[in-house]
Design an enzyme around this catalytic site. Structure first.
Site, PDB file in Angstrom:
ATOM      1  N   GLU A  83       3.472   2.094   4.209  1.00  0.00           N
ATOM      2  CA  GLU A  83       2.157   2.390   4.770  1.00  0.00           C
ATOM      3  C   GLU A  83       1.380   1.151   5.182  1.00  0.00           C
ATOM      4  O   GLU A  83       0.612   1.180   6.133  1.00  0.00           O
ATOM      5  CB  GLU A  83       1.330   3.203   3.767  1.00  0.00           C
ATOM      6  CG  GLU A  83       0.032   3.721   4.373  1.00  0.00           C
ATOM      7  CD  GLU A  83      -0.802   4.500   3.378  1.00  0.00           C
ATOM      8  OE1 GLU A  83      -1.784   5.125   3.803  1.00  0.00           O
ATOM      9  OE2 GLU A  83      -0.477   4.486   2.176  1.00  0.00           O
ATOM     10  N   LYS A 110       0.856  -1.183   0.000  1.00  0.00           N
ATOM     11  CA  LYS A 110       0.000   0.000   0.000  1.00  0.00           C
ATOM     12  C   LYS A 110       0.894   1.235   0.000  1.00  0.00           C
ATOM     13  O   LYS A 110       1.658   1.444   0.935  1.00  0.00           O
ATOM     14  CB  LYS A 110      -0.922   0.005   1.225  1.00  0.00           C
ATOM     15  CG  LYS A 110      -1.965   1.098   1.218  1.00  0.00           C
ATOM     16  CD  LYS A 110      -2.869   0.979   2.448  1.00  0.00           C
ATOM     17  CE  LYS A 110      -4.064   1.918   2.327  1.00  0.00           C
ATOM     18  NZ  LYS A 110      -3.676   3.330   2.202  1.00  0.00           N
TER      19      LYS A 110
END
Length: 315
Positions: free
Chosen positions: A164, A23
């Site tokens: 992330e 991500k």
């Protein structure tokens, strides 16, 4: 067309029906290549092509394709949302070119929605993904990062590397534009949520101050915003000054919050039209439904309040 969205999860799915991706902390875009030109569209369907001139070369890769991906700005090998934020609203081609030269972005492609006029939305993710990989989009400015079968290991690795989080996708999932799908699941490491700003308070210095001290934030519900708390951390210096210039133009006479705002938070607050979306890091929600130790990350110029999930914050 709006991109398909992932649903937050606290449990990483396992098994051969799922694949997992990194991500990226960036700006979601659809890259539409046709007739020798490339156009970029944000999550809100805004044309942001001029802001990223370093990505125009995608038009030379294939004659017709529609890509889903994330524009990221790397700092020391790690995506930096703060570094990317200054690019969102650039509409002047000369300024965009200067920014691209000084700090170019990279487009991380992860889905293929059209190729040579053929709509791929109803094909399973595994088919779309394998076709995307065969395109071999690899350059300093765009690439197709790999997927992984072991989500738990990828989750641990991305946490160690300061990334992330991960996104897990069902291999048989079709692409439904604008849907927050249960077949795409996101597992972020940091508690970052998108919220709507409903008011601001001046800095508390013992004297009258016009400097920004905190913003009051919430998420959309019927009749207004659900109050999530006051955010002061992260507003010092240029970040607060830039936000203050936007807030001054939005003052209104009544609170936009549909739920109660504590008297101590409301005191001295200037209410604003709830049109600005910001990202906030926190430790989740406390017992009163307030964000714990929130910190301002930056405005989300690519989002509108309609894009903010009313269940953000963990409620």
């Amino acid at each position: 067309m709006r991109p398909m969205l992932a649903t937050p999860t606290s449990t990483i799915p396992a098994g051969d029906r799922w694949q997992h991706e990194v991500k990226w902390d960036g700006m979601r875009v659809l890259a539409d290549v046709r007739d020798g030109e490339m156009r970029l569209f944000s999550r809100t369907e805004r044309d942001v092509t001029v802001a990223f001139p370093e990505l125009r070369g995608l038009a030379a890769e294939y004659a017709d394709m529609l890509l889903d991906g994330e524009v990221v700005s790397m700092r020391d090998g790690i995506p930096s949302f703060a570094a990317l934020a200054e690019r969102f609203h650039v509409t002047d081609a000369r300024r965009a070119a200067a920014l691209a030269e000084a700090s170019p972005v990279t487009l991380m492609t992860f889905d293929l929605l059209r190729l040579y006029g053929v709509d791929l939305l109803t094909r399973p993710w595994s088919d779309r993904r394998s076709t995307l990989e065969r395109l071999d989009l690899a350059s300093p400015r765009w690439q197709t990062p790999p997927t992984f079968g072991d989500g738990a290991s990828l989750h641990a690795a991305t946490k160690e590397q300061g990334l992330e989080g991960i996104v897990s996708k069902r291999v048989d999932s079709v692409y439904v534009p604008g849907l927050r799908s249960p077949y795409w699941l996101k597992s972020p490491h940091r508690g970052t949520v998108s919220v709507v700003i409903g008011g601001w308070r001046p800095e508390s210095t013992g004297t009258v101050s016009s400097r920004l001290g905190a913003v009051l934030v919430g998420v959309p519900v019927a009749g207004g915003l659900r109050y999530l708390g006051r955010v002061g951390s992260g507003l010092a210096g240029k970040a607060g000054q830039a936000l203050m210039s936007d807030l001054r133009e939005l003052s209104v006479g009544e609170s936009p919050f549909a739920t109660d705002v504590p008297r101590e938070d409301a005191a001295g607050t200037t209410w604003v039209r709830p049109v600005l979306v910001a990202d906030v890091e926190s430790l989740g929600l406390g017992g009163q439904g307030r964000l714990r130790q929130p910190a301002y990350k930056g405005l989300r110029g690519d989002l509108t309040p309609d894009d903010v999930d009313g269940h953000e914050g963990g409620a």
